[in-house]
Design a protein around this motif. Structure first.
Motif, PDB file in Angstrom:
ATOM      1  N   ARG A  95      34.719  35.087  43.137  1.00  0.00           N
ATOM      2  CA  ARG A  95      33.296  35.423  43.010  1.00  0.00           C
ATOM      3  C   ARG A  95      32.765  34.912  41.679  1.00  0.00           C
ATOM      4  NH1 ARG A  95      35.652  40.221  43.912  1.00  0.00           N
ATOM      5  NH2 ARG A  95      35.612  40.900  46.053  1.00  0.00           N
ATOM      6  N   ARG A  96      31.474  34.574  41.697  1.00  0.00           N
ATOM      7  CA  ARG A  96      30.765  34.198  40.470  1.00  0.00           C
ATOM      8  C   ARG A  96      29.371  34.790  40.577  1.00  0.00           C
ATOM      9  NH1 ARG A  96      30.022  27.896  39.587  1.00  0.00           N
ATOM     10  NH2 ARG A  96      28.699  28.147  41.426  1.00  0.00           N
ATOM     11  N   PHE A  97      28.925  35.438  39.518  1.00  0.00           N
ATOM     12  CA  PHE A  97      27.608  36.062  39.495  1.00  0.00           C
ATOM     13  C   PHE A  97      26.623  35.139  38.792  1.00  0.00           C
ATOM     14  CE2 PHE A  97      30.768  39.365  39.843  1.00  0.00           C
ATOM     15  CZ  PHE A  97      30.296  40.076  40.941  1.00  0.00           C
ATOM     16  N   GLN A  98      25.514  34.869  39.471  1.00  0.00           N
ATOM     17  CA  GLN A  98      24.445  34.021  38.952  1.00  0.00           C
ATOM     18  C   GLN A  98      23.147  34.819  39.069  1.00  0.00           C
ATOM     19  OE1 GLN A  98      26.688  31.533  37.716  1.00  0.00           O
ATOM     20  NE2 GLN A  98      25.030  30.155  38.173  1.00  0.00           N
ATOM     21  N   TYR A 137      46.940  24.449  39.914  1.00  0.00           N
ATOM     22  CA  TYR A 137      45.887  23.517  39.522  1.00  0.00           C
ATOM     23  C   TYR A 137      44.483  23.919  39.950  1.00  0.00           C
ATOM     24  CZ  TYR A 137      49.971  20.610  38.719  1.00  0.00           C
ATOM     25  OH  TYR A 137      51.175  20.149  38.283  1.00  0.00           O
ATOM     26  N   PHE A 138      44.339  24.455  41.170  1.00  0.00           N
ATOM     27  CA  PHE A 138      42.992  24.763  41.642  1.00  0.00           C
ATOM     28  C   PHE A 138      42.460  26.078  41.088  1.00  0.00           C
ATOM     29  CE2 PHE A 138      40.053  26.733  44.697  1.00  0.00           C
ATOM     30  CZ  PHE A 138      38.983  25.875  44.510  1.00  0.00           C
ATOM     31  N   PHE A 152      34.251  31.293  38.121  1.00  0.00           N
ATOM     32  CA  PHE A 152      34.698  32.188  39.184  1.00  0.00           C
ATOM     33  C   PHE A 152      35.814  33.097  38.695  1.00  0.00           C
ATOM     34  CE2 PHE A 152      32.599  28.938  41.603  1.00  0.00           C
ATOM     35  CZ  PHE A 152      31.992  29.650  42.611  1.00  0.00           C
ATOM     36  N   LYS A 153      35.827  34.301  39.245  1.00  0.00           N
ATOM     37  CA  LYS A 153      36.895  35.267  38.986  1.00  0.00           C
ATOM     38  C   LYS A 153      37.613  35.514  40.310  1.00  0.00           C
ATOM     39  CE  LYS A 153      35.572  36.354  34.761  1.00  0.00           C
ATOM     40  NZ  LYS A 153      35.987  35.427  33.778  1.00  0.00           N
ATOM     41  N   ARG A 154      38.931  35.502  40.230  1.00  0.00           N
ATOM     42  CA  ARG A 154      39.721  35.761  41.437  1.00  0.00           C
ATOM     43  C   ARG A 154      39.714  37.248  41.722  1.00  0.00           C
ATOM     44  NH1 ARG A 154      45.917  34.763  42.273  1.00  0.00           N
ATOM     45  NH2 ARG A 154      45.779  34.586  40.030  1.00  0.00           N
ATOM     46  N   GLU A 179      38.312  28.959  37.997  1.00  0.00           N
ATOM     47  CA  GLU A 179      37.997  29.879  36.901  1.00  0.00           C
ATOM     48  C   GLU A 179      37.214  29.168  35.797  1.00  0.00           C
ATOM     49  OE1 GLU A 179      41.922  31.426  36.162  1.00  0.00           O
ATOM     50  OE2 GLU A 179      41.779  32.796  37.890  1.00  0.00           O
ATOM     51  N   SER A 180      37.480  27.885  35.581  1.00  0.00           N
ATOM     52  CA  SER A 180      36.717  27.127  34.575  1.00  0.00           C
ATOM     53  C   SER A 180      35.272  26.916  35.011  1.00  0.00           C
ATOM     54  CB  SER A 180      37.384  25.783  34.285  1.00  0.00           C
ATOM     55  OG  SER A 180      37.127  24.846  35.325  1.00  0.00           O
TER      56      SER A 180
END
Length: 153
Positions: free
Chosen positions: A36-39, A12-13, A22-24, A18-19
Motif C-alpha cells: 500500500r501507498r498513501f497519496q 530485488y522487487f 509502498f509498504k508491505r 518500497e523505494s
C-alpha cells in the motif's frame, strides 16, 4: 518449484516497491503479498499473486481506493476494496501464459535457444512494467501490460 523466483522477487522487487513509497502489508495468505501507498485521500494498492499450485509464476493485481469510501480501516485496504481493479502481466489476456513466469513464450525460446528466463530476468521485466502501474495511478493510462478486471459502482 517457485522458490528461486520467489526469492528473487523478495530480494530485488520488494526493495524496489518500497523505494517507490509502498509498504508491505502483513499477509494472511501465502499466495498473496500486498503493498500500500498513501497519496493524500487515495490509497494505491497492489498484490503479488502466486500460482495456487506452487508453480513458478505470478501476476500483479492493482487498484486505487479513496481512504474515506472503502468501509475498512485504511491499513487493511486490499485490491478487492478498489473501485477499479487491474492486472499487470507480461501480455494481455486471461490465460496462465500471460502471467510472469520462468518459462519463455515459445517463439522467444526458439530465437534465444533457452526455454527459461533466469529469475532475475523476470524481476527486471516486472520492474520495467511497473511503470505502467504508475502511469495508471497518475493519469489513468492503460499500458500494453495492463489488463482491466472490473469496475465497481
Amino acid at each position: 518449484m517457485a522458490n528461486p523466483l520467489r526469492e528473487a522477487i523478495k530480494r530485488y522487487f520488494y526493495p524496489y516497491a518500497e523505494s517507490q513509497g509502498f509498504k508491505r502489508a502483513k499477509s494472511s495468505h501465502p499466495q498473496f503479498t500486498s503493498f500500500r501507498r498513501f497519496q493524500g485521500e487515495r490509497i494505491h494498492v497492489f498484490d503479488v499473486q502466486w500460482d495456487k499450485y506452487g508453480r513458478p509464476r505470478f501476476i500483479v493485481n492493482f487498484g486505487e481506493a479513496n481512504v474515506n469510501n472503502v468501509g475498512v480501516p485504511k491499513m487493511e485496504v486490499e485490491t478487492q476494496h478498489c473501485n477499479h481493479m487491474y492486472r499487470l502481466q507480461r501480455k494481455k489476456g486471461g490465460s496462465y501464459s500471460c502471467w510472469f513466469q520462468l518459462r519463455k513464450p515459445w517463439l522467444e525460446a526458439l530465437s534465444s535457444r533457452r526455454l527459461k528466463y533466469q529469475p532475475e530476468e523476470v524481476v527486471d521485466q516486472l520492474i520495467a512494467y511497473f511503470l505502467e502501474m504508475e502511469a495508471w495511478w497518475s493519469d489513468k493510462l492503460e499500458g500494453p501490460h495492463v489488463q482491466r478486471l472490473r469496475r465497481v459502482g
